[in-house]
Design an enzyme around this catalytic site. Structure first.
Site, PDB file in Angstrom:
ATOM      1  N   LYS A 172       7.479 -10.489   6.222  1.00 31.70           N
ATOM      2  CA  LYS A 172       6.060 -10.573   6.861  1.00 31.70           C
ATOM      3  C   LYS A 172       5.418 -11.815   6.540  1.00 31.70           C
ATOM      4  CE  LYS A 172       3.585  -6.759   8.171  1.00 31.70           C
ATOM      5  NZ  LYS A 172       3.876  -5.745   8.937  1.00 31.70           N
TER       6      LYS A 172
HETATM    7  P1  NAD Z   1      -5.748  -3.255  13.489  1.00 36.21           P
HETATM    8  O1  NAD Z   1      -6.392  -4.519  12.723  1.00 36.21           O
HETATM    9  O2  NAD Z   1      -5.754  -3.233  14.978  1.00 36.21           O
HETATM   10  O3  NAD Z   1      -6.576  -2.079  12.913  1.00 36.21           O
HETATM   11  C1  NAD Z   1      -6.799  -1.872  11.874  1.00 36.21           C
HETATM   12  C2  NAD Z   1      -7.850  -0.771  11.507  1.00 36.21           C
HETATM   13  O4  NAD Z   1      -8.354  -0.368  10.268  1.00 36.21           O
HETATM   14  C3  NAD Z   1      -9.203  -1.226  12.154  1.00 36.21           C
HETATM   15  O5  NAD Z   1      -9.962   0.094  12.674  1.00 36.21           O
HETATM   16  C4  NAD Z   1      -9.991  -1.602  10.826  1.00 36.21           C
HETATM   17  O6  NAD Z   1     -11.463  -1.456  10.951  1.00 36.21           O
HETATM   18  C5  NAD Z   1      -9.478  -0.371  10.041  1.00 36.21           C
HETATM   19  N1  NAD Z   1      -9.552  -0.893   8.423  1.00 36.21           N
HETATM   20  C6  NAD Z   1      -9.490  -2.339   8.013  1.00 36.21           C
HETATM   21  N2  NAD Z   1      -9.741  -2.219   6.642  1.00 36.21           N
HETATM   22  C7  NAD Z   1      -9.916  -0.926   6.420  1.00 36.21           C
HETATM   23  C8  NAD Z   1     -10.307  -0.254   5.179  1.00 36.21           C
HETATM   24  N3  NAD Z   1     -10.322  -0.694   3.956  1.00 36.21           N
HETATM   25  N4  NAD Z   1     -10.458   1.114   5.052  1.00 36.21           N
HETATM   26  C9  NAD Z   1     -10.592   1.620   6.347  1.00 36.21           C
HETATM   27  N5  NAD Z   1     -10.061   1.147   7.562  1.00 36.21           N
HETATM   28  C10 NAD Z   1      -9.904  -0.138   7.498  1.00 36.21           C
HETATM   29  O7  NAD Z   1      -4.395  -3.182  12.963  1.00 36.21           O
HETATM   30  P2  NAD Z   1      -2.960  -2.233  13.371  1.00 36.21           P
HETATM   31  O8  NAD Z   1      -2.134  -3.256  13.784  1.00 36.21           O
HETATM   32  O9  NAD Z   1      -3.585  -1.189  13.950  1.00 36.21           O
HETATM   33  O10 NAD Z   1      -2.492  -1.986  11.885  1.00 36.21           O
HETATM   34  C11 NAD Z   1      -2.798  -0.698  11.220  1.00 36.21           C
HETATM   35  C12 NAD Z   1      -1.730  -0.551  10.139  1.00 36.21           C
HETATM   36  O11 NAD Z   1      -0.352  -0.148  10.928  1.00 36.21           O
HETATM   37  C13 NAD Z   1      -1.428  -1.575   9.096  1.00 36.21           C
HETATM   38  O12 NAD Z   1      -0.920  -1.009   7.987  1.00 36.21           O
HETATM   39  C14 NAD Z   1      -0.108  -2.108   9.760  1.00 36.21           C
HETATM   40  O13 NAD Z   1       0.647  -2.954   8.820  1.00 36.21           O
HETATM   41  C15 NAD Z   1       0.546  -0.975  10.585  1.00 36.21           C
HETATM   42  N6  NAD Z   1       1.270  -1.043  11.798  1.00 36.21           N
HETATM   43  C16 NAD Z   1       1.134  -1.961  12.479  1.00 36.21           C
HETATM   44  C17 NAD Z   1       1.927  -1.967  13.806  1.00 36.21           C
HETATM   45  C18 NAD Z   1       1.468  -2.668  15.145  1.00 36.21           C
HETATM   46  O14 NAD Z   1       2.414  -2.848  15.852  1.00 36.21           O
HETATM   47  N7  NAD Z   1       0.216  -3.339  15.183  1.00 36.21           N
HETATM   48  C19 NAD Z   1       3.368  -1.422  13.590  1.00 36.21           C
HETATM   49  C20 NAD Z   1       3.573  -0.877  12.560  1.00 36.21           C
HETATM   50  C21 NAD Z   1       2.538  -0.582  11.485  1.00 36.21           C
END
Ligand code: NAD
Length: 451
Positions: free
Chosen positions: A139
């Site tokens: 990561k």
């Molecule tokens: P992203 O940046 O697209 O979206 C994140 C969302 O969370 C946004 O709506 C943001 O406004 C909100 N957010 C940020 N900080 C916050 C807080 N303190 N309180 C509440 N909401 C908050 O990110 P993503 O890619 O959707 O990732 C979200 C989660 O999923 C992370 O934990 C990431 O590690 C995990 N994840 C992502 C993927 C992927 O393919 N993108 C895959 C597996 C896991």
């Protein structure tokens, strides 16, 4: 000595009249304890301890798994548009490459730190192992608020960060991907910087790229699709009619937005969603397409006007009464402080590490089923793996094949986890970890410890 920022923080939290030296000390002590309790890497190690005990894991293997193979801290200087220099701190961590090259996203966020990246890298190792992908866990991240940068500043930041970590990434070493606040454009800049440096196009260095330069169809929606396939498989096992479920989604980015859209299209009622600004709630079910359109215009949910929608903050959204809660924002959202108030039947972990081990116990005692992150949100890394294979072979698949293979891999992993959890009478999280860790332990045993 307390700096002014800290004093302001204390004044904000405690009424003016209560501030005394003693109280400040108490505040600081409590804050320190909370930070240690919520340290994601401590949490990841605690999870290893719990599972190691459950499966009688060899102590040496446990020791091995609790440490990361490599952590790189880099300084990322950029020239701002106004000519000033700003320096950010960046990280790339490889937790394990025992089963194959490291794999894991890159996060741009203001609170990113080494322990968070170590935890996320560790969880990637389990995820790849659980799905039986020939990959390890890694990561990366930069401690930055990307909203404060212009597009060209963001490009310079990404390219300089890539240059700083260039010696430890590559298609057969470690393959980054998008995560919080990083997207396909950022992956394109990483791919270009790496390729320019090596003197030829090397699309396989990152996944989650635009399709035009070697990205895969279905990668953008993969994590959401994966969440859906796993949830559908669980509902089939439990005889739950998925379409009649009331759903709450915390986080409205790639993961939260996609799963909300998919479930809405399947007929479920999404009664609340939130982004960093807070959320919106209505018992009748939100218009997700309209809200996604608002989000895509770079607007916050708190500013969305609809008299039938109620504003709700990010803490309260988690304790709303619903059938399925999907935390899809960040780690450490469900802790021992709020776990007792969680009011749902199923938690489907879209985010990585949203539930602490302490909260897990409370949820289990309250009969709430938690579908753990390493299974639930593994669709992203699975299609990243497909993208990597397609890049290496220079042969690209159709969406039907992507979704079919994704479903096969996830449903098979779900079945293995579900049956083991029944057989051993353990939670889905423990069962997932048992499968992932035993595969890894076998690989360590076979390879041995060098020299
Ligand atoms: P992203 O940046 O697209 O979206 C994140 C969302 O969370 C946004 O709506 C943001 O406004 C909100 N957010 C940020 N900080 C916050 C807080 N303190 N309180 C509440 N909401 C908050 O990110 P993503 O890619 O959707 O990732 C979200 C989660 O999923 C992370 O934990 C990431 O590690 C995990 N994840 C992502 C993927 C992927 O393919 N993108 C895959 C597996 C896991």
């Amino acid at each position: 000595m307390l700096d002014n920022k800290k004093k302001e923080q204390i004044k904000f939290i405690y009424p003016e009249t209560l501030i005394s030296q003693d109280e400040i000390e108490i505040y600081e002590k409590e804050e320190k304890e909370l930070i240690s309790e919520r340290n994601p890497f401590e949490m990841a190690k605690k999870q290893i301890d719990i599972v190691a005990k459950e499966m009688n894991l060899d102590d040496n293997i446990k020791k091995f798994l609790k440490s990361v193979e490599r952590s790189l801290i880099v300084s990322v200087p950029i020239k701002k548009d106004d000519g000033n220099l700003e320096i950010f701190e960046g990280y790339r961590v490889q937790h394990s490459t025992v089963r194959g090259p490291g794999k894991g996203g890159i996060r741009f966020a203001p609170n990113v730190n080494l322990d968070e990246v170590k935890a996320l890298a560790t969880w990637m190792t389990w995820k790849c192992s659980l799905l039986c992908l020939p990959l390890g866990g890694a990561k990366g991240g930069i401690c930055v608020d990307p909203r404060k940068l212009s597009k060209s500043e963001l490009e310079r930041l990404t390219r300089r960060y890539t240059a700083e970590i260039i010696n430890i990434i590559g298609p057969d070493m470690d393959i980054p991907a998008p995560d919080v606040n990083t997207d396909s454009q950022i992956m394109a800049w990483i791919m270009d910087t790496y390729s320019m440096n090596k003197g030829r196009a090397i699309p396989g260095v990152v996944t989650g790229k635009p399709i035009e330069i070697g990205g895969s169809v279905g990668r953008e929606t993969a994590t959401g699709m994966g969440l859906y396939f796993v949830l559908e498989a669980l509902c089939n096992k439990m005889n739950i009619d998925l379409e009649s479920q009331k759903i709450v989604v915390q986080g409205f980015g790639n993961v939260g937005g996609n799963i909300a859209k998919i479930l809405c299209e399947k007929g479920c009622k999404i009664i609340a969603v939130s982004d960093i600004s807070g959320g919106l709630f209505t018992k009748e079910g939100l218009d997700i397409i309209e809200l996604l359109d608002w989000r895509d215009k770079k607007k916050y949910l708190k500013d969305f006007q609809n008299e039938n929608y109620e504003f709700i903050n990010n803490e309260d959204i988690l304790t709303l009464e619903c059938d399925i809660l999907i935390p899809a924002a960040l780690e450490n959202q469900i802790t021992q402080l709020n776990a007792k108030k969680i009011n749902c039947k199923i938690i489907l972990e879209g985010a990585n590490g949203p539930t602490t081990p302490e909260a897990d116990i409370i949820l289990k005692n309250n009969g709430i089923i938690v579908v753990p992150d390493i299974l639930a949100n593994a669709g992203g890394v699975c299609v990243s793996y497909f993208e990597y294979i397609q890049d290496i072979h220079s042969y690209f698949w159709k969406l039907e094949r992507i979704n079919q293979e994704l479903k096969n891999i996830l449903v098979n992993a779900f079945e293995d986890v579900y049956y083991l959890s029944k057989e051993k009478n353990v939670s889905l999280r423990i069962a997932s970890y048992m499968i992932a860790i035993s595969r890894l332990a076998k690989a360590i045993e076979l390879r041995g410890i060098f020299p």
